[in-house]
Design a protein around this motif. Structure first.
Motif, PDB file in Angstrom:
ATOM      1  N   PRO B  40       0.821  -1.205   0.000  1.00 30.78           N
ATOM      2  CA  PRO B  40       0.000   0.000   0.000  1.00 30.78           C
ATOM      3  C   PRO B  40       0.854   1.253   0.000  1.00 30.78           C
ATOM      4  CG  PRO B  40       0.186  -0.894   2.224  1.00 30.78           C
ATOM      5  CD  PRO B  40       1.111  -1.687   1.341  1.00 30.78           C
ATOM      6  N   SER B  41       0.449   2.273  -0.744  1.00 28.33           N
ATOM      7  CA  SER B  41       1.213   3.508  -0.722  1.00 28.33           C
ATOM      8  C   SER B  41       0.348   4.692  -0.359  1.00 28.33           C
ATOM      9  CB  SER B  41       1.857   3.731  -2.087  1.00 28.33           C
ATOM     10  OG  SER B  41       0.887   3.543  -3.075  1.00 28.33           O
ATOM     11  N   ASN B  42      -0.937   4.429  -0.172  1.00 24.62           N
ATOM     12  CA  ASN B  42      -1.851   5.485   0.258  1.00 24.62           C
ATOM     13  C   ASN B  42      -2.569   5.011   1.504  1.00 24.62           C
ATOM     14  OD1 ASN B  42      -1.401   7.346  -1.730  1.00 24.62           O
ATOM     15  ND2 ASN B  42      -2.924   6.448  -3.108  1.00 24.62           N
ATOM     16  N   PRO B  43      -3.190   5.926   2.221  1.00 20.87           N
ATOM     17  CA  PRO B  43      -3.948   5.468   3.386  1.00 20.87           C
ATOM     18  C   PRO B  43      -5.068   4.515   2.960  1.00 20.87           C
ATOM     19  CG  PRO B  43      -3.725   7.845   3.422  1.00 20.87           C
ATOM     20  CD  PRO B  43      -3.186   7.385   2.118  1.00 20.87           C
ATOM     21  N   ILE B  44      -5.353   3.583   3.845  1.00 19.19           N
ATOM     22  CA  ILE B  44      -6.407   2.618   3.580  1.00 19.19           C
ATOM     23  C   ILE B  44      -7.634   3.002   4.378  1.00 19.19           C
ATOM     24  CG2 ILE B  44      -7.099   0.198   3.871  1.00 19.19           C
ATOM     25  CD1 ILE B  44      -4.246  -0.594   3.464  1.00 19.19           C
ATOM     26  N   LYS B  45      -8.784   2.956   3.730  1.00 20.86           N
ATOM     27  CA  LYS B  45     -10.015   3.319   4.438  1.00 20.86           C
ATOM     28  C   LYS B  45     -10.679   2.055   4.969  1.00 20.86           C
ATOM     29  CE  LYS B  45     -13.630   5.195   2.136  1.00 20.86           C
ATOM     30  NZ  LYS B  45     -14.438   6.334   1.631  1.00 20.86           N
ATOM     31  N   LEU B  46     -10.943   2.052   6.248  1.00 21.11           N
ATOM     32  CA  LEU B  46     -11.625   0.905   6.852  1.00 21.11           C
ATOM     33  C   LEU B  46     -13.007   1.359   7.279  1.00 21.11           C
ATOM     34  CD1 LEU B  46     -11.492  -2.011   7.892  1.00 21.11           C
ATOM     35  CD2 LEU B  46     -10.557  -1.145  10.015  1.00 21.11           C
ATOM     36  N   VAL B  47     -14.023   0.842   6.602  1.00 16.97           N
ATOM     37  CA  VAL B  47     -15.394   1.231   6.901  1.00 16.97           C
ATOM     38  C   VAL B  47     -15.934   0.331   8.008  1.00 16.97           C
ATOM     39  CG1 VAL B  47     -17.715   1.460   5.958  1.00 16.97           C
ATOM     40  CG2 VAL B  47     -15.741   1.993   4.535  1.00 16.97           C
ATOM     41  N   ILE B  48     -16.605   0.937   8.963  1.00 15.31           N
ATOM     42  CA  ILE B  48     -17.170   0.170  10.070  1.00 15.31           C
ATOM     43  C   ILE B  48     -18.685   0.267   9.984  1.00 15.31           C
ATOM     44  CG2 ILE B  48     -17.114  -0.170  12.555  1.00 15.31           C
ATOM     45  CD1 ILE B  48     -14.392  -0.058  11.859  1.00 15.31           C
ATOM     46  N   THR B  49     -19.349  -0.846  10.267  1.00 11.98           N
ATOM     47  CA  THR B  49     -20.796  -0.886  10.077  1.00 11.98           C
ATOM     48  C   THR B  49     -21.588  -0.128  11.129  1.00 11.98           C
ATOM     49  OG1 THR B  49     -20.823  -2.918  11.334  1.00 11.98           O
ATOM     50  CG2 THR B  49     -20.766  -3.115   8.948  1.00 11.98           C
ATOM     51  N   THR B  54     -19.129   1.344  19.485  1.00 13.30           N
ATOM     52  CA  THR B  54     -19.744   0.010  19.528  1.00 13.30           C
ATOM     53  C   THR B  54     -18.639  -1.041  19.446  1.00 13.30           C
ATOM     54  OG1 THR B  54     -19.988   0.134  17.145  1.00 13.30           O
ATOM     55  CG2 THR B  54     -21.895   0.725  18.457  1.00 13.30           C
ATOM     56  N   SER B  55     -18.996  -2.296  19.708  1.00 16.91           N
ATOM     57  CA  SER B  55     -17.940  -3.309  19.822  1.00 16.91           C
ATOM     58  C   SER B  55     -17.156  -3.488  18.529  1.00 16.91           C
ATOM     59  CB  SER B  55     -18.496  -4.637  20.311  1.00 16.91           C
ATOM     60  OG  SER B  55     -19.804  -4.818  19.876  1.00 16.91           O
ATOM     61  N   ASN B  56     -17.845  -3.428  17.388  1.00 20.74           N
ATOM     62  CA  ASN B  56     -17.134  -3.556  16.120  1.00 20.74           C
ATOM     63  C   ASN B  56     -16.098  -2.439  15.999  1.00 20.74           C
ATOM     64  OD1 ASN B  56     -16.318  -4.064  13.532  1.00 20.74           O
ATOM     65  ND2 ASN B  56     -18.277  -3.684  12.569  1.00 20.74           N
ATOM     66  N   ASP B  57     -16.546  -1.237  16.333  1.00 19.66           N
ATOM     67  CA  ASP B  57     -15.679  -0.074  16.221  1.00 19.66           C
ATOM     68  C   ASP B  57     -14.494  -0.161  17.170  1.00 19.66           C
ATOM     69  OD1 ASP B  57     -15.316   2.883  17.610  1.00 19.66           O
ATOM     70  OD2 ASP B  57     -15.433   2.981  15.425  1.00 19.66           O
ATOM     71  N   VAL B  58     -14.780  -0.520  18.416  1.00 17.44           N
ATOM     72  CA  VAL B  58     -13.697  -0.576  19.407  1.00 17.44           C
ATOM     73  C   VAL B  58     -12.678  -1.645  19.036  1.00 17.44           C
ATOM     74  CG1 VAL B  58     -13.165  -1.116  21.798  1.00 17.44           C
ATOM     75  CG2 VAL B  58     -15.079   0.362  21.263  1.00 17.44           C
ATOM     76  N   GLU B  59     -13.162  -2.787  18.559  1.00 17.82           N
ATOM     77  CA  GLU B  59     -12.220  -3.839  18.149  1.00 17.82           C
ATOM     78  C   GLU B  59     -11.349  -3.344  17.004  1.00 17.82           C
ATOM     79  OE1 GLU B  59     -14.665  -7.090  17.129  1.00 17.82           O
ATOM     80  OE2 GLU B  59     -15.095  -7.638  19.208  1.00 17.82           O
ATOM     81  N   LEU B 102     -11.752  -1.087   2.696  1.00 11.38           N
ATOM     82  CA  LEU B 102     -12.066  -2.351   3.339  1.00 11.38           C
ATOM     83  C   LEU B 102     -13.255  -2.159   4.267  1.00 11.38           C
ATOM     84  CD1 LEU B 102      -8.443  -3.390   4.298  1.00 11.38           C
ATOM     85  CD2 LEU B 102      -9.766  -4.173   2.342  1.00 11.38           C
ATOM     86  N   LEU B 103     -13.876  -3.259   4.635  1.00  8.11           N
ATOM     87  CA  LEU B 103     -15.047  -3.197   5.504  1.00  8.11           C
ATOM     88  C   LEU B 103     -14.856  -4.147   6.674  1.00  8.11           C
ATOM     89  CD1 LEU B 103     -18.151  -2.487   5.899  1.00  8.11           C
ATOM     90  CD2 LEU B 103     -18.603  -4.585   4.663  1.00  8.11           C
ATOM     91  N   SER B 104     -15.153  -3.659   7.873  1.00  3.48           N
ATOM     92  CA  SER B 104     -15.134  -4.561   9.021  1.00  3.48           C
ATOM     93  C   SER B 104     -16.577  -4.839   9.398  1.00  3.48           C
ATOM     94  CB  SER B 104     -14.399  -3.914  10.196  1.00  3.48           C
ATOM     95  OG  SER B 104     -14.589  -4.693  11.358  1.00  3.48           O
ATOM     96  N   THR B 105     -16.976  -6.084   9.264  1.00  2.00           N
ATOM     97  CA  THR B 105     -18.372  -6.404   9.536  1.00  2.00           C
ATOM     98  C   THR B 105     -18.476  -7.634  10.418  1.00  2.00           C
ATOM     99  OG1 THR B 105     -20.471  -7.087   8.563  1.00  2.00           O
ATOM    100  CG2 THR B 105     -18.487  -7.716   7.391  1.00  2.00           C
ATOM    101  N   GLY B 106     -19.585  -7.710  11.128  1.00  2.00           N
ATOM    102  CA  GLY B 106     -19.801  -8.882  11.960  1.00  2.00           C
ATOM    103  C   GLY B 106     -20.579  -9.910  11.170  1.00  2.00           C
ATOM    104  N   SER B 131     -10.121 -12.637   9.707  1.00  2.00           N
ATOM    105  CA  SER B 131     -11.003 -12.423  10.849  1.00  2.00           C
ATOM    106  C   SER B 131     -10.196 -12.576  12.130  1.00  2.00           C
ATOM    107  CB  SER B 131     -12.149 -13.431  10.829  1.00  2.00           C
ATOM    108  OG  SER B 131     -12.758 -13.485  12.091  1.00  2.00           O
ATOM    109  N   LEU B 132     -10.206 -11.528  12.944  1.00  2.00           N
ATOM    110  CA  LEU B 132      -9.419 -11.573  14.177  1.00  2.00           C
ATOM    111  C   LEU B 132     -10.281 -11.905  15.382  1.00  2.00           C
ATOM    112  CD1 LEU B 132      -7.125  -8.409  14.044  1.00  2.00           C
ATOM    113  CD2 LEU B 132      -6.358 -10.743  14.385  1.00  2.00           C
ATOM    114  N   PHE B 133     -11.470 -11.326  15.373  1.00  2.00           N
ATOM    115  CA  PHE B 133     -12.258 -11.358  16.598  1.00  2.00           C
ATOM    116  C   PHE B 133     -13.465 -12.253  16.471  1.00  2.00           C
ATOM    117  CE2 PHE B 133      -9.852  -7.997  18.294  1.00  2.00           C
ATOM    118  CZ  PHE B 133      -9.620  -7.090  17.278  1.00  2.00           C
ATOM    119  N   SER B 134     -13.774 -12.919  17.530  1.00  2.00           N
ATOM    120  CA  SER B 134     -15.034 -13.649  17.524  1.00  2.00           C
ATOM    121  C   SER B 134     -15.696 -13.450  18.869  1.00  2.00           C
ATOM    122  CB  SER B 134     -14.804 -15.128  17.256  1.00  2.00           C
ATOM    123  OG  SER B 134     -14.124 -15.699  18.340  1.00  2.00           O
ATOM    124  N   GLU B 135     -16.911 -13.834  18.947  1.00  2.00           N
ATOM    125  CA  GLU B 135     -17.678 -13.601  20.163  1.00  2.00           C
ATOM    126  C   GLU B 135     -18.514 -14.838  20.445  1.00  2.00           C
ATOM    127  OE1 GLU B 135     -17.629 -10.640  22.471  1.00  2.00           O
ATOM    128  OE2 GLU B 135     -18.069 -12.683  23.083  1.00  2.00           O
TER     129      GLU B 135
END
Lengths: 169, 335, 505
Positions: B40-49, B54-59, B102-106, B131-135
């Motif tokens: 990557p040579s530019n910033p990456i955008k990570l979209v959160i749902t 919220t937990s998705n955001d904090v993770e 990119l998108l971080s989704t549950g 996928s890093l996190f699970s619940e």
């Protein structure tokens, strides 16, 4: 005699106040109809509210038409405006110009992002509603604000700001 | 106010100069950064749902500094809130598959949104990256509740209709609960709340008999001994709550609908880009500091690489699709 | 017991280390800045700074976050008072009399009141938090769906009763607000209502665009029409000191607002918006001349501001005592606490006593810092009301629309704000008070959802609404408030002949 009263009543239609009430009334009827298509547990509360408000609107409409002698005095938290300015055509003109200023700024924001939104809103306001002498001041201020806002929000805090349609990266 | 008098010609000149400066400055700032070569040579955008906090955001924010470290570019988080996550998914699925969005989704929230709520995206066509996190979902009761354990609970619940609080209609907890109570032949009154915390509050106040929700929301209550877990819906025992039985231990032949959060990209992201991103995630998942942080926050790390992530995603999708009829009836989606 | 005291002392000492004082000041500044912009609040502020705090010791991180959590309210108050644009929905009650005060040239005084209420509301709030948290928290737990629904009804009834202007129009306004609350996804059944196929309306209507639109944007138009400056009087009267003094003149109002604020804050279901409006309504009702409200009555600023600040502390009560957040911002704060290993609950003060006492001490310090900041900078801010409209009005517009956008990066929110600007303008012009609409929007959801949940639990029986004694009391109080204004009118008519409190049916 009767004709006089009737034409008086019809004139009421022109009053903004009455028009507004009628718009609200018909809007509520419209959503009431929509709510009939929803399952029973979801629709009870909205229907209750809509019916209640419809009833009140109807009461108000009837009062306006059948008892026009009851003056509607406006006692609301309104800014104490200068009497010469708050009635008549002069206000009408300024009202539309105010909205024109807002709409132009919105278009600028939508197409070009907030960077252009800021100067356009300053300039449009001063041109349409302000005094010509202020134009320079307004423009300079707008540039400074735009730069400060950009640095503070976009670069520093990382809060996304409106990206224009045409300048999308 | 000053009463300076400037001649009209000067005013016009000043106006023009000001306008010119304004235009130059703003155009200069608005010009997009020039494109580049190596990713990557530019910033990456990570979209959160969901919204910030919220937990998705904090993770995501917990992982953000580590990803930035291993990718070498800033990761800009954008919360695109709307319709339970569908808005952000519908947005990302249309973006350029260059790895910069990119998108971080549950999940299964993603699949539920698509199948039951007619979301305008296809879960399986997203490029699954990591996928890093699970619940885990747990069934909890008040600490002083008369239900001593699951067997006791089932015994006492027979013939009665108990009320169960869930974080939301069609949530993972709700679905897991439906499947379980159907198996155990228990009648339940499902009381939906807005999120795990509200559901737990209702239980803690004694207004419902029990609650099914994610262990994340219950962390504080579990540690404070206000709530007691009777079982956890998982395939293996949750290391954080090792003494709480799972379905298998109790002899229930019920599948779990797993709950996880992963990062995806739009369809058809090139394989080499995916590998670079995946590598960064793998390194983060093994980073000592990251693991220590996750431990403290009681966030469960179940690392799944691209292939494993997709496999789980597909299995969740198939499971929900199979139960679509029943679940739709329970959940009543938009007509 | 000596153990306990030594914890307290060590906590207090910890709060005064250089690192923590710096964190405190940084947090306060960020909090105020974040509070000023409508779409961003303490929740976003805390989330944004989260990664920064990872390596920090727990006390420092929590002090920073706690400062942001609490001081953001004041930022919003500044803008509510000076330019009629709330930084957060909870500041809208302050606007009702705060902005008229600025128009009368008393902006300084209003800001002084606001700053003083930070210390009083926040300070007393912390004291209550320390000494009574577990008790209040346990009491708050007794509020289940039925009680919450009744609370919403009660709040609506008090507030509807105090509305200035025609009651019928006020009720219509409330009715519209209540209807708007039903638009979107219905959490209890999973259905989507009144979206007419437009994806934007599949979510519930956001509060900020409505509030900012109805007040700030309609203000922009009105000011555009009138020209001149905000402070119509042309110069600033009053001063900050007068603000402080006028605050001290109303101890009864202060006490009641404190009670309302802390109590409502402790309830997870209700938040700052409800508490500030209830405090305002209460001040109106207990005043000798209710008509003076809405025109710049200092009590109209004292009440909501005190309630707001004590409510923020009240939010922390269930959060710290039971691990149940009293509000969304408190939920984020809770998450951060857990992340740093400080788990709330009955054992919290034993296991992490030092950190928690340091946090509480620094919260008290934050109130002082905000107060000092308020006092020193407000004079400068108040001068904004003297600037000519050409300069100030575009700022209000930019500020409102950027804020609306910042909520969730949606241009549609901006358009909604403008729509409500138009609606707000029209409503104000024709005598429909916009406040009941806002309240309908806020409380409608709480009332309906909890009503339906209660019905699920009770299997459709209404008995759940008078089962617990809390429910019985709330029911009685709601009925009383609805009847009360009519009793008052009857009493006055009987006692003093014609004296019209309301001007039309």
């Amino acid at each position: 005699m009767k004709k006089g009263i009737l034409s008086n009543r019809l004139k009421l239609f022109k009053k903004g106040e009455v028009l507004f009430l009628l718009v609200v009334f018909f809007f509520l009827l419209f959503v009431l109809r929509e709510s009939l298509t929803y399952p029973s547990d979801t629709r009870s509360f909205p229907q209750l509210i809509i019916l209640g408000t419809l009833f009140l609107c109807a009461v108000l409409i009837m009062v306006t038409f059948f008892m026009p002698s009851v003056k509607e005095t406006v006692v609301t938290p309104e800014p104490e405006g200068n009497p010469e300015v708050s009635t008549g055509w002069r206000t009408k003109g300024r009202f539309y110009r105010g909205w024109l200023s807002i709409i132009t700024s919105l278009v600028a924001a939508f197409l070009f992002g907030f960077i252009f939104f800021i100067p356009v809103s300053f300039i449009s306001y001063t041109v349409l509603l302000g005094r010509r002498q202020m134009l320079v001041k307004a423009v300079l201020l707008s540039v400074v604000t735009a730069v400060v806002v950009y640095i503070a929000f976009d670069r520093f805090l990382g809060i996304p700001t409106m990206r224009g349609l045409l300048l999308r990266r | 106010m000053k009463k300076g008098r400037i001649g009209t010609k000067d005013v016009r000149k000043a106006n023009l100069m000001a306008l010119a400066t304004a235009l130059v400055v703003t155009v200069a700032l608005a010009l997009p950064a020039s494109g580049a070569d190596k990713f990557p040579s530019n910033p990456i955008k990570l979209v959160i749902t969901h919204a910030a906090g919220t937990s998705n955001d904090v993770e995501a924010r917990t992982a953000q500094p580590f990803l930035q470290k291993y990718l070498g570019v800033p990761i800009v988080i954008e919360n695109m809130v709307g319709t339970g996550g569908r808005k952000s998914r519908e947005f990302v699925i249309k973006e350029k598959p260059d790895g910069y969005t990119l998108l971080s989704t549950g999940m299964p929230s993603c699949q539920i949104g698509e199948i039951l709520f007619k979301g305008r995206y296809q879960t399986l066509s997203f490029t699954h990256i990591y996928s890093l996190f699970s619940e885990s979902t747990a069934l909890l009761v008040k600490s002083d509740s008369p239900f001593k354990n699951m067997a006791d609970f089932v015994e006492k619940a027979k013939g009665k209709t108990l009320s169960c609080a869930v974080p939301g209609v069609g949530s993972t907890a709700h679905l897991n609960g439906i499947v379980l109570t159907r198996y155990l032949k228990l009648n339940t009154k499902w009381v939906p709340f807005d999120g795990g915390t509200e559901a737990l509050t209702a239980m803690a106040g004694g207004h419902v008999d029990y609650v099914i929700c994610d262990t994340g929301s219950a962390t504080a209550m579990l540690q404070g001994k206000v709530a007691r877990p009777l079982m956890i819906f998982e395939d293996k025992r949750d290391p954080r709550y090792a003494d709480v039985p799972i379905q298998k231990d109790l002899g229930y032949n019920v599948d779990t609908i797993p709950s996880l959060r992963g990062v995806v990209g739009p369809p058809n992201v090139p394989a080499d880009v995916v590998n670079i991103l995946e590598a960064a995630f793998i390194k983060s998942a093994q980073d000592k500091d990251f693991l220590a942080l996750a431990e403290k926050a009681k966030v469960k790390i179940t690392a799944r690489d691209a292939k494993q992530f997709f496999a789980v995603s597909k299995s969740i999708y198939d499971e929900i699709k199979a139960e679509e009829g029943n679940l739709s009836a329970m959940v009543k989606p938009e007509k | 017991m000596t153990d306990h005291w030594s914890l307290v002392v060590s906590g207090i000492t910890l709060a005064f280390t250089l690192k923590n004082i710096l964190a405190l000041i940084l947090g306060t500044v960020i909090g105020i800045v974040v509070g000023v912009l409508p779409g961003i609040g303490p929740t976003a502020g805390m989330a944004l700074l989260l990664p920064m705090t990872f390596g920090w010791p727990p006390a420092t991180a929590l002090i920073l976050m706690g400062a942001i959590f609490f001081s953001s309210n004041f930022g919003g108050s500044i803008t509510s008072i000076l330019i009629n644009a709330p930084g957060d929905a909870s500041n809208s009650a302050t606007m009702m009399d705060g902005f008229p005060m600025t128009e009368n040239g008393r902006g300084n005084e209003a800001l002084g009141i606001s700053a003083t209420s930070v210390i009083v509301g926040g300070g007393v709030g912390v004291i209550l938090l320390v000494f009574t948290a577990p008790l209040i928290a346990m009491f708050a737990l007794r509020f289940g769906p039925a009680e919450n629904a009744l609370l919403a009804v009660f709040a609506l009834s008090i507030i509807a009763a105090m509305v200035v202007g025609s009651p019928v129009k006020g009720l219509i306004s409330a009715g519209i607000g209540l209807f708007l609350a039903t638009i979107g996804y219905d959490g209890v059944s999973g259905n989507i209502r009144f979206s007419f196929g437009v994806p934007y309306f599949e979510d519930e209507l956001q509060l900020i665009p409505v509030v900012v639109g109805m007040f700030a944007v309609s203000q922009v138009i009105t000011m555009g029409e009138e020209g001149g400056t905000i402070a119509k009087v042309g110069k600033l009267a009053g001063s900050l000191m007068e603000g402080i003094k006028s605050y001290a003149r109303h101890p009864a109002t202060i006490l009641r607002s404190l009670g309302i604020g802390v109590f409502i804050g402790a309830l997870p279901a209700a938040g700052r918006v409800t508490s500030s409006f209830m405090a305002y309504a209460d001040a109106v009702r207990s005043s000798k001349n209710p008509e003076s409200f809405g025109k710049g009555n200092p009590e109209g600023v004292i009440a909501p501001e005190t309630a707001n600040n004590s409510c923020a502390m009240g939010d922390l009560i269930p959060t710290l005592a039971l691990g149940i957040p009293g509000s969304t911002a408190a939920a984020v704060f809770l998450g951060i606490m857990i992340m740093h290993g400080v788990v709330p609950g009955p054992r919290a003060f034993v296991d992490n006593g030092q950190v928690l006492y340091a946090l509480l001490t620094s919260l008290v310090l934050v109130t002082v810092v905000v107060f000092v900041f308020g006092i020193s900078c407000s004079g400068y801010f108040a001068r904004l009301s003297l600037l000519s409209n050409e300069v100030i009005v575009p700022y209000i517009l930019i500020f409102s629309l950027l804020g609306a956008y910042a909520i969730r990066n949606s241009f549609a929110d901006v358009l909604l704000t403008c729509f409500f600007g138009l609606l707000g303008y029209v409503m104000k012009r024709f005598g429909y008070n916009p406040v009941p609409l806002i309240l309908g929007l806020v409380l409608g959801e709480m009332a309906e959802k909890n009503f339906r949940r209660a019905m699920i639990v009770s299997d459709g029986s209404y008995s759940i609404f008078y089962a617990s004694w809390i429910a019985k009391i709330l029911l009685a109080m709601s009925l009383l408030s609805i009847i009360y204004p009519y009793l008052k009118v009857l009493y006055r008519r009987a006692g003093r002949g014609r004296r019209h409190v309301f001007s039309s049916p």
